[in-house]
Design a protein around this motif. Structure first.
Motif, PDB file in Angstrom:
ATOM      1  N   ASP A 176       0.838  -1.209   0.000  1.00 34.14           N
ATOM      2  CA  ASP A 176       0.000   0.000   0.000  1.00 34.14           C
ATOM      3  C   ASP A 176       0.870   1.255   0.000  1.00 34.14           C
ATOM      4  O   ASP A 176       0.596   2.230  -0.712  1.00 34.14           O
ATOM      5  N   CYS A 177       1.896   1.191   0.806  1.00 27.94           N
ATOM      6  CA  CYS A 177       2.829   2.326   0.879  1.00 27.94           C
ATOM      7  C   CYS A 177       3.456   2.547  -0.496  1.00 27.94           C
ATOM      8  O   CYS A 177       3.540   3.666  -1.003  1.00 27.94           O
ATOM      9  N   PHE A 178       3.855   1.458  -1.102  1.00 22.09           N
ATOM     10  CA  PHE A 178       4.501   1.513  -2.421  1.00 22.09           C
ATOM     11  C   PHE A 178       3.540   2.061  -3.488  1.00 22.09           C
ATOM     12  O   PHE A 178       3.923   2.889  -4.317  1.00 22.09           O
ATOM     13  N   GLU A 179       2.297   1.592  -3.451  1.00 19.46           N
ATOM     14  CA  GLU A 179       1.307   2.051  -4.435  1.00 19.46           C
ATOM     15  C   GLU A 179       1.134   3.566  -4.365  1.00 19.46           C
ATOM     16  O   GLU A 179       1.050   4.251  -5.376  1.00 19.46           O
ATOM     17  N   LEU A 293      10.451  -5.409  -1.526  1.00 20.56           N
ATOM     18  CA  LEU A 293       9.733  -5.127  -2.772  1.00 20.56           C
ATOM     19  C   LEU A 293      10.067  -6.177  -3.824  1.00 20.56           C
ATOM     20  O   LEU A 293      11.232  -6.589  -3.948  1.00 20.56           O
ATOM     21  N   THR A 294       9.082  -6.588  -4.575  1.00 22.10           N
ATOM     22  CA  THR A 294       9.321  -7.613  -5.595  1.00 22.10           C
ATOM     23  C   THR A 294      10.024  -6.980  -6.796  1.00 22.10           C
ATOM     24  O   THR A 294       9.870  -5.774  -7.052  1.00 22.10           O
ATOM     25  N   PRO A 295      10.739  -7.792  -7.585  1.00 19.30           N
ATOM     26  CA  PRO A 295      11.376  -7.261  -8.800  1.00 19.30           C
ATOM     27  C   PRO A 295      10.346  -6.625  -9.742  1.00 19.30           C
ATOM     28  O   PRO A 295      10.635  -5.627 -10.398  1.00 19.30           O
ATOM     29  N   THR A 296       9.137  -7.159  -9.766  1.00 22.33           N
ATOM     30  CA  THR A 296       8.107  -6.588 -10.641  1.00 22.33           C
ATOM     31  C   THR A 296       7.734  -5.178 -10.183  1.00 22.33           C
ATOM     32  O   THR A 296       7.583  -4.257 -10.992  1.00 22.33           O
ATOM     33  N   ARG A 300       8.287  -1.674 -12.213  1.00 23.45           N
ATOM     34  CA  ARG A 300       7.173  -0.762 -12.473  1.00 23.45           C
ATOM     35  C   ARG A 300       7.526   0.668 -12.070  1.00 23.45           C
ATOM     36  O   ARG A 300       7.308   1.623 -12.805  1.00 23.45           O
ATOM     37  N   PHE A 301       8.090   0.815 -10.880  1.00 27.47           N
ATOM     38  CA  PHE A 301       8.425   2.173 -10.440  1.00 27.47           C
ATOM     39  C   PHE A 301       9.563   2.748 -11.298  1.00 27.47           C
ATOM     40  O   PHE A 301       9.585   3.935 -11.599  1.00 27.47           O
ATOM     41  N   GLU A 307      10.213   7.809 -17.060  1.00 27.41           N
ATOM     42  CA  GLU A 307       9.380   8.747 -17.818  1.00 27.41           C
ATOM     43  C   GLU A 307       9.401  10.135 -17.146  1.00 27.41           C
ATOM     44  O   GLU A 307       9.576  11.154 -17.796  1.00 27.41           O
ATOM     45  N   LYS A 308       9.256  10.149 -15.831  1.00 23.74           N
ATOM     46  CA  LYS A 308       9.170  11.436 -15.124  1.00 23.74           C
ATOM     47  C   LYS A 308      10.483  12.214 -15.177  1.00 23.74           C
ATOM     48  O   LYS A 308      10.481  13.438 -15.154  1.00 23.74           O
TER      49      LYS A 308
END
Ligand code: PAP
Length: 317
Positions: A176-179, A293-296, A300-301, A307-308
């Motif tokens: 949740d924190c990561f999202e 955190l998973t590699p996926t 994603r981040f 991009e940012k």
């Protein structure tokens, strides 16, 4: 430690994270001037007062960061470098005060307590700090010659460090924190806008804004401490280098030494029962995120970040 001096405390939601999963407003964040401000602890009125009233001096020194990027460490180093001719390491105030007390935050402490504090009696150079992004700094800072040292860190380690802090209050899934982090919804976020503001200024005004990375400090603390001292206008003399002053400062400000100081072992952040060393000195490692955190998720981040930050020249390993 007093509550208002804690940066962590200001990131603390007034609603427990687990009851408010993935909702920035519910955890006490407010969008203000383009960023998410933990307004339950940092009233926007204190930011407005800071922007309106703060008068920078050319020799002011400002430590800037996002929470969990290495602020406490950098404050200890800056304080020690600047005051090394006034205090020895055995009688430095760092032995009896947490670094956050010695270099107070504008928005969390100074302008939260008083809308127009009197700084006239503070000796030069005055040491301040902020978690605010560059665009939100008082104009007088932007137009003065003062020095800003910005520290950043691998965002994954920031997320994990942040999550650990929230876990002290309540259990909260790291996902949740990561999202929320991926959406830019964290105290003083988005991460990318915060870091880009200072990065761009460090390119535009290199003698006024120094861009430091936590990982560089970890890798070669002696070289980075010398770089910091030069930038601050307090370079080490040849004699100091010969007699090991730089190494002594690095050792004093090391994770282990600060964590084990009595003030950090027993001093507590107000409103909590937790000692400073649990909150501000957790593991002090680079790359701890791989355990959470998973590699996926990481990929994603990384895509979001790419991009940012594209075209800025700024990258994170
Ligand atoms: P803050 O925003 O609450 O002030 P900040 O000091 O920016 O936090 O970051 C805390 C992190 O720096 C912690 O990372 P961790 O959770 O991954 O362990 C803390 O352990 C780390 N830290 C604090 N002091 C030092 C130090 N002297 N050397 C290395 N890391 C440190």
């Amino acid at each position: 430690m007093e509550s208002k001096e804690s940066s962590l405390e200001t990131s603390t939601p007034n609603v427990s994270p687990s009851t408010a999963a993935s909702n920035a407003y519910a955890i006490g964040l407010t969008q203000f001037q383009g960023f998410w401000i933990p307004s339950s602890r940092v009233p926007t009125s204190s930011i407005i007062s800071f922007q309106k009233y703060f008068q920078a001096l050319d020799d002011d020194i400002i430590v800037a960061s996002k929470p969990k990027a290495g602020t406490t460490w950098l404050k200890a180093l800056v304080f020690t470098i600047v005051n090394r001719h006034s205090y020895t390491l055995s009688n430095t105030p760092l032995n009896s005060a947490n670094p956050h007390q010695l270099i107070p935050f504008f928005e969390i402490k100074l302008y939260r307590e008083n809308s127009n504090p009197d700084f006239s009696k503070i000796p030069s150079p005055r040491l301040f700090s902020t978690h605010l992004p560059y665009p939100m700094l008082a104009d007088s800072i932007k137009h003065s010659n003062c020095r800003i040292i910005y520290i950043t860190r691998n965002p994954f380690d920031i997320v994990v460090s942040l999550w650990h802090f929230f876990r002290f209050m309540d259990d909260w899934p790291v996902e949740d924190c990561f999202e929320m982090f991926c959406r830019g919804e964290e105290g003083y976020g988005p991460f990318w806008d915060h870091v880009l503001g200072y990065w761009n200024m460090s390119l535009e005004k290199p003698s006024n804004v120094l861009f430091l990375r936590y990982e560089e400090l970890k890798e070669d603390p002696v070289a980075q401490t010398k770089r910091l001292a030069e930038f601050l206008g307090f370079p080490f003399s040849i004699e100091e280098e010969k007699t090991g002053v730089v190494n002594q400062i690095v050792d004093f400000c090391s994770f282990k030494n600060l964590k084990d100081l009595e003030v950090n072992k027993t001093g507590k952040m107000a409103e909590t029962i937790l000692p400073n060393n649990k909150l501000f000195f957790r593991s002090g490692k680079v790359g701890d995120y791989v355990n959470y955190l998973t590699p996926t998720a990481v990929e994603r981040f990384n895509n979001i970040l790419e991009e940012k930050l594209s075209g800025s020249g700024l990258t994170f390993k």
